[in-house]
Write an enzyme that holds these catalytic residues in place. Structure first.
Site, PDB file in Angstrom:
ATOM      1  N   SER A 142     129.207 115.202  75.881  1.00 15.76           N
ATOM      2  CA  SER A 142     128.974 116.290  74.938  1.00 15.76           C
ATOM      3  C   SER A 142     129.996 117.386  75.223  1.00 15.76           C
ATOM      4  O   SER A 142     130.134 117.834  76.359  1.00 15.76           O
ATOM      5  CB  SER A 142     127.549 116.819  75.123  1.00 15.76           C
ATOM      6  OG  SER A 142     127.320 117.951  74.324  1.00 15.76           O
ATOM      7  N   LYS A 167     130.377 113.757  71.498  1.00 19.84           N
ATOM      8  CA  LYS A 167     129.583 114.657  70.655  1.00 19.84           C
ATOM      9  C   LYS A 167     130.230 116.027  70.777  1.00 19.84           C
ATOM     10  O   LYS A 167     130.635 116.434  71.865  1.00 19.84           O
ATOM     11  CB  LYS A 167     128.149 114.668  71.184  1.00 19.84           C
ATOM     12  CG  LYS A 167     127.315 115.861  70.776  1.00 19.84           C
ATOM     13  CD  LYS A 167     125.866 115.651  71.158  1.00 19.84           C
ATOM     14  CE  LYS A 167     125.230 116.910  71.717  1.00 19.84           C
ATOM     15  NZ  LYS A 167     123.829 116.721  72.104  1.00 19.84           N
ATOM     16  N   LYS A 169     130.014 120.275  69.658  1.00 19.00           N
ATOM     17  CA  LYS A 169     129.171 121.365  69.163  1.00 19.00           C
ATOM     18  C   LYS A 169     129.841 122.033  67.966  1.00 19.00           C
ATOM     19  O   LYS A 169     131.051 122.317  68.001  1.00 19.00           O
ATOM     20  CB  LYS A 169     128.950 122.396  70.274  1.00 19.00           C
ATOM     21  CG  LYS A 169     128.182 121.856  71.474  1.00 19.00           C
ATOM     22  CD  LYS A 169     126.734 121.570  71.134  1.00 19.00           C
ATOM     23  CE  LYS A 169     125.974 121.099  72.372  1.00 19.00           C
ATOM     24  NZ  LYS A 169     124.541 120.891  72.091  1.00 19.00           N
ATOM     25  N   LYS A 274     115.065 113.611  74.735  1.00 21.22           N
ATOM     26  CA  LYS A 274     115.341 114.307  76.001  1.00 21.22           C
ATOM     27  C   LYS A 274     114.030 114.331  76.756  1.00 21.22           C
ATOM     28  O   LYS A 274     113.086 115.013  76.334  1.00 21.22           O
ATOM     29  CB  LYS A 274     115.754 115.753  75.725  1.00 21.22           C
ATOM     30  CG  LYS A 274     117.200 115.945  75.373  1.00 21.22           C
ATOM     31  CD  LYS A 274     117.530 117.412  75.201  1.00 21.22           C
ATOM     32  CE  LYS A 274     118.917 117.550  74.606  1.00 21.22           C
ATOM     33  NZ  LYS A 274     119.197 118.931  74.181  1.00 21.22           N
TER      34      LYS A 274
HETATM   35  O1  OSB Z   1     121.531 120.364  72.256  1.00 19.38           O
HETATM   36  O2  OSB Z   1     121.973 118.595  73.330  1.00 19.38           O
HETATM   37  C1  OSB Z   1     121.890 119.828  73.286  1.00 19.38           C
HETATM   38  C2  OSB Z   1     123.108 121.303  76.593  1.00 19.38           C
HETATM   39  C3  OSB Z   1     122.246 122.363  76.713  1.00 19.38           C
HETATM   40  C4  OSB Z   1     121.331 122.599  75.722  1.00 19.38           C
HETATM   41  C5  OSB Z   1     121.254 121.785  74.616  1.00 19.38           C
HETATM   42  C6  OSB Z   1     122.099 120.694  74.495  1.00 19.38           C
HETATM   43  C7  OSB Z   1     123.057 120.474  75.485  1.00 19.38           C
HETATM   44  C8  OSB Z   1     124.045 119.411  75.440  1.00 19.38           C
HETATM   45  C9  OSB Z   1     124.586 118.931  76.757  1.00 19.38           C
HETATM   46  O3  OSB Z   1     124.524 118.982  74.408  1.00 19.38           O
HETATM   47  C10 OSB Z   1     124.472 117.470  76.960  1.00 19.38           C
HETATM   48  C11 OSB Z   1     124.832 117.099  78.384  1.00 19.38           C
HETATM   49  O4  OSB Z   1     123.965 117.191  79.269  1.00 19.38           O
HETATM   50  O5  OSB Z   1     125.980 116.745  78.618  1.00 19.38           O
HETATM   51 MG    MG Z   2     121.182 118.900  70.799  1.00 25.53          MG
END
Ligand code: OSB
Ligand code: MG
Length: 394
Positions: A142, A167, A169, A274
């Site tokens: 991510s 992924k 943001k 999660k």
């Molecule tokens: O929305 O998936 C999410 C990290 C913190 C809060 C929310 C999210 C995330 C990530 C990180 O996308 C994913 C990871 O642990 O690499």
């Molecule tokens: Mg998310």
């Protein structure tokens, strides 16, 4: 087996690279680690992957998790053992605090610690305890960058490390351009986006433009608590909608399945599982099974967890029901300057293979808690009247 005591240690984890989402930039995380000790001398540990505040969703901030543990969950565990008998499986643990609404992150920490104990007792890996059948699977990363340049640099790093699923943001104004830039460079990569609820009724139509980029999914574009509106825009998009923030239980997953069916869009529903967001691994496994039954694809999400939390999630990814690669690794190789596992799980060629090691498969580094952590709660659970034994030790 009786749970003798539960302690909670706080540990600061410093990210090697800041992580930016629609709700802000994170650099350091202060995380509770729940430490369960049994009367027969076993010790298990579960990370609660908290954030600094509730911007992602309610009750994921460290103060809220500590309050839930100290005031309600740990006294409930103690009370249950006094009134009903030893907590020696996950069902009785969950029954002990079933009356508490929400507090999903806090609950997941105790549950993880007990799973660790149960796996040690059984002498087997967690994936086996959970009915996993898949030893090798693809994994993803991510990316949370502030600028297109930052995102491209992180993507280059990740692709260089062998990852085939990214992924990224997004938020209003930082969506089509960043996806277009990534697609231009990586036409064949498995690519998905996560908005962390940054869009609303007026801003979401821009997401239609993302249909042109062959994305795997668009994660949680709308309000964290709005299943209905998500199901309505799913009808108007070709790219599947993936729910993260909105799902806390099998009941939520069932509701989503019903709503997407009503829109004739069930092929465009994906669920990010999660474990901490659904109160633990037991519920996570039930959601994976229900979704598989309905033909809804799932994958394992992350919370910038330590290598200990990631090792649990990788074991969960051994379930045959998990269809898509999860957020298991950092695009730069390691999330934190210092972690809580001496030799963290390693990915090769964008994949991961589960071993035969007991519990998570990697030893927890207790000395990290002793050196860098501080114990903030300790609760005796095997005697007396609950509530009288909360002793903050520092
Ligand atoms: O929305 O998936 C999410 C990290 C913190 C809060 C929310 C999210 C995330 C990530 C990180 O996308 C994913 C990871 O642990 O690499
Ligand atoms: Mg998310």
């Amino acid at each position: 087996m009786t749970i003798r005591s539960v302690a909670v240690h706080l540990l600061d984890l410093e990210l090697r690279v800041p992580f930016t989402t629609s709700f802000g930039t994170t650099t350091t995380l202060t995380r509770p680690f729940v430490d369960v000790q049994t009367a027969d001398g076993l010790r298990g540990v579960g990370e609660v992957p908290t954030l600094g505040d509730p911007a992602y969703k309610p009750e994921v901030d460290t103060p809220s998790v500590l309050t839930s543990l100290k005031k309600f969950l740990l006294p409930s565990v103690a009370r249950y053992q006094t009134a009903t008998g030893p907590i020696d499986d996950i069902a009785s643990l969950r029954a002990s605090y079933a009356w508490v609404k929400g507090a999903v992150f806090a609950k997941s920490g105790i549950e993880a610690a007990l799973w660790d104990v149960l796996a040690q007792r059984a002498g087997c890996p967690l994936w086996q305890l959970w009915g996993g059948t898949r030893r090798t699977f693809p994994v993803g990363v991510s990316i949370g960058g502030r600028t297109i340049e930052e995102v491209l640099a992180l993507a280059e790093h990740a692709v260089g490390l062998g990852y085939g699923r990214l992924k990224v943001k997004i938020w209003p104004g930082f969506d089509v351009p960043v996806v277009a830039a990534l697609r231009e460079r990586y036409p064949d990569l498995l690519l998905q986006v996560d908005a962390n609820s940054a869009y609303d009724l007026t801003s979401w139509p821009v997401l239609r433009e993302l249909d042109a980029f062959n994305l795997l999914l668009i994660e949680q574009p709308l309000f964290d608590d709005d299943l209905v509106m998500h199901s309505q825009i799913a009808r108007d998009l070709r790219t599947p909608i993936c729910l993260d923030e909105s799902i806390h239980s099998v009941r939520d997953a069932r509701a989503a399945i019903q709503l997407w069916s009503d829109q004739n869009a069930l092929d465009r529903l994906v669920i990010n599982i999660k474990p901490p967001r659904v109160s633990g691994f037991d519920e996570a496994i039930a959601i994976a099974a229900r979704c598989q039954e309905a033909g809804v694809r799932t994958w394992i999400g992350g919370m910038l967890d330590s290598a200990w939390g990631k090792a649990f999630n990788l074991n969960l990814n051994g379930l045959g029901a998990i269809a898509l690669p999860g957020d298991h690794f950092s695009p730069t190789g390691a999330y934190f300057v210092e972690d809580v596992v001496a030799s963290p799980p390693k990915s090769t060629g964008g994949g991961y293979t589960l071993g035969d090691g007991v519990s998570t498969g990697v030893p927890f580094d207790w000395s990290a808690l002793e050196r860098r952590g501080r114990q903030v709660i300790v609760h005796r659970c095997d005697a007396g009247i609950a509530g009288a034994s909360v002793v903050p030790s520092r």
